[in-house]
Enzyme design. Structure first.
Site, PDB file in Angstrom:
ATOM      1  N   LYS A 111      28.986  36.191  27.045  1.00 31.73           N
ATOM      2  CA  LYS A 111      29.654  35.904  28.315  1.00 31.73           C
ATOM      3  C   LYS A 111      30.853  35.002  28.054  1.00 31.73           C
ATOM      4  CE  LYS A 111      29.400  36.800  32.720  1.00 31.73           C
ATOM      5  NZ  LYS A 111      29.348  38.183  33.218  1.00 31.73           N
ATOM      6  N   SER A 134      28.533  42.561  35.511  1.00 29.08           N
ATOM      7  CA  SER A 134      28.191  41.219  35.968  1.00 29.08           C
ATOM      8  C   SER A 134      27.817  41.251  37.447  1.00 29.08           C
ATOM      9  CB  SER A 134      29.344  40.260  35.681  1.00 29.08           C
ATOM     10  OG  SER A 134      28.891  38.924  35.664  1.00 29.08           O
TER      11      SER A 134
END
Length: 575
Positions: free
Chosen positions: A183, A374
């Site tokens: 991430k 996401s």
């Protein structure tokens, strides 16, 4: 003097009212007129830009009609109707400067292949085509290229902009924290190059797209995959070489294409009808299925309004649309169509709750477009079946926090800040005071909680345990084909697949007709001019769009707002 000013103001008001009334009258007139389609027509698909999922603003005036961009739904419906329409003799594909993602291109190519089953020809006219336009054109029966034009097919690369050096010069620092080793969206602020994790994932992305491109073009041009890849290594190609290598069929101009097409279709003269005009010329019928489109960054509240509001999924209006569908008894099922890199974590959760209520009320299937990553994947976690294209970018189950600090910039400008506070963390959101270790720890714990919630909700939706989801989470981006292998996606396919699935779940006849209703609906110019909730002037929205058109790699709305984000780690372009 006072009377003169009052007279001027009154005159301005009267002119504005008259203009508004005239605009409204003209809009009403043209909105009620349905265009006609002549016999012996060729349906012209002039496709450019990003090919939106949501309907762009409509300006119902004759000189603006041609500029109205069709949506993916419009093209899908038009090609299916054209296949059975005796007035349509052929399709002419004219892709130009396409920037759409590979998921949408897969959808459109499948639609063209389905149209060809009608026995009607598809011809393509290319203008300095890149790999995306050529990928789409490879579905055509014949491909035309002008004599001096260039077939700009030369392989694929992914690039990303990094802003750390610029921020250092400005005296701006950005604090970034994230959960999940992949991430790394905040890297654009804190690094000057790709991390090993970024290189690993982008290598997978490029490999998937390159492989799909090679296989698809090989099928369309009757070549071997190895042969196509060998040709790609020799690109780009001038028109003559492209014809010699069998990548195009004819070196010629537009009039020559239509002349050849008239001979094939046995028509004396082919009329031409644009996709925008054709879609408005026929009426759809069948079972009403809602196509609920979520496109753009996910943000909380009403969005930014104006012309740019369609670039985001604003939780306020989007939830209102969800409830409208839920309360409409004529809607037999719902396809949730997602094209989003994610965004605000709280907004994503608010939207997911409403989508679950909708799913409980009506049969639903999730269809992923170019990307559903996401927060985009989060809102897809309703527990309903998920359909994606092999080249859809998805996954990225992770969380990050982004917060700028402009102390250094203030120092350069001679600005200081002083404050009085009560409470240990009262300045935790200050852009001037650096975060303390205690504040960082508190924020990190919040990220851990949000991440665990994310993983838990995905696990529940996929009928797995959090421990089973963890290895494929970590903020890792997957292509649709890999997401299917990992259990994050149920089936590979596009709108046809999603429609078949939702009809089955709604107990509707398998071969029945479907009227795909787009939500949110197309906005008119009058809607924008009279929209009182907008807090951003139209001029500002136009300025932002102009800047982003020239610098497409600027951080999106969700990133610029900062806070706790469920956002795609990478903003890249595959070229």
């Amino acid at each position: 003097m006072g009377k003169f000013l009052i007279g001027v103001l009154v005159g301005i008001v009267i002119v504005v009212v008259i203009v508004a009334v005239l605009i409204f009258a003209v809009m009403r007139f043209f909105e009620t007129k349905q265009p006609t389609v002549a016999a012996n027509s060729a349906l012209v698909l002039s496709l450019t830009g990003s090919l939106p999922e949501t309907a762009p603003m409509e300006i119902p005036l004759p000189f603006f009609r041609s500029a109205n961009t069709p949506t993916i739904r419009d093209i899908w419906a038009s090609l299916r109707n054209a296949a059975e329409d005796h007035r349509i003799k052929a399709v002419v594909l004219e892709p130009d400067n396409l920037s759409a993602g590979w998921g949408k291109l897969e959808e459109l190519r499948q639609d063209l292949v389905a149209f060809k089953k009608s026995g009607k020809p598809v011809y393509a006219l290319l203008q300095t085509p890149g790999s995306k336009a050529y990928y789409l054109a490879s579905a055509a029966d014949r491909i035309y290229l002008s004599p001096d034009d260039l077939l700009n097919v030369k392989g694929f690369r992914a690039s990303e902009l990094y802003f750390k050096n610029t921020l250092d010069k400005l005296g701006v620092s950005v604090y970034v924290d994230h959960i999940g080793q992949y991430k790394d969206a905040g890297d654009i602020f804190t690094r000057t190059n790709m991390s090993p994790q970024t290189q690993e994932v982008l290598g997978q992305v490029i490999g998937q797209i390159y492989g799909d491109f090679s296989t698809t073009v090989a099928q369309g041009r009757h070549k071997s995959v190895d042969g196509v890849q060998a040709l790609v290594d020799q690109g780009p190609f001038m028109a003559g070489q492209a014809k010699t290598d069998g990548l195009i069929d004819q070196i010629g101009y537009s009039d020559q294409l239509y002349s050849d097409l008239e001979k094939v279709t046995h028509t004396e003269k082919l009329n031409r009808v644009t996709i925008g005009k054709y879609y408005r010329a026929f009426s759809q019928s069948g079972d009403r299925i809602a196509l609920l489109v979520g496109e753009g960054d996910i943000v909380r509240g009403d969005g930014r309004g104006g012309l740019s509001s369609q670039a985001v999924i604003a939780s306020g209006p989007f939830i209102k649309t969800i409830r409208e569908i839920r309360n409409d008894s004529s809607i037999k099922g719902v396809i949730l169509r997602i094209d989003s890199p994610g965004g605000d974590a709280i907004a994503s959760d608010e939207i997911l709750r409403e989508l679950k209520l909708l799913s409980a009320a009506k049969p639903m299937v999730v269809s992923m477009s170019d990307l559903a990553a996401s927060g985009g994947y989060y809102i897809a976690s309703t527990g309903d079946p998920i359909v994606a294209y092999p080249d859809t970018i998805t996954g990225s189950i992770g969380v990050l926090f982004v917060m700028p600090n402009i102390h250094g910039l203030f120092d350069k400008l001679g600005i200081t800040e002083d404050s009085v506070m009560r409470g240990q963390h009262a300045n935790i959101d200050s852009l001037y005071t650096p975060l303390s270790d205690a504040a960082k720890q508190k924020l990190h714990q919040g990220l851990v909680d949000v991440y665990n919630t994310f993983v838990g909700k995905v696990a529940k939706a996929r009928n797995e345990t959090p421990a089973q989801i963890q290895p494929i989470a970590q903020g890792r981006v997957w292509m649709g084909a890999q997401a299917k292998q990992n259990g994050l996606v149920n089936r590979l396919g596009g709108l046809d697949t999603a429609i078949a699935m939702v009809r089955q779940r709604a107990h509707l006849p398998v071969n029945g007709a479907t009227d795909l209703i787009l939500y949110p609906p197309r906005r008119s110019l009058l809607d924008v001019l009279t929209g009182g909730s907008s807090s951003e002037p139209v001029a500002d929205a136009l300025a932002e769009r102009s800047i982003r058109k020239r610098i497409p790699d600027l951080p999106g709305p969700a990133m610029l707002k900062g806070g706790v984000l469920e956002l795609l780690p990478y903003k890249f372009h595959v070229q």
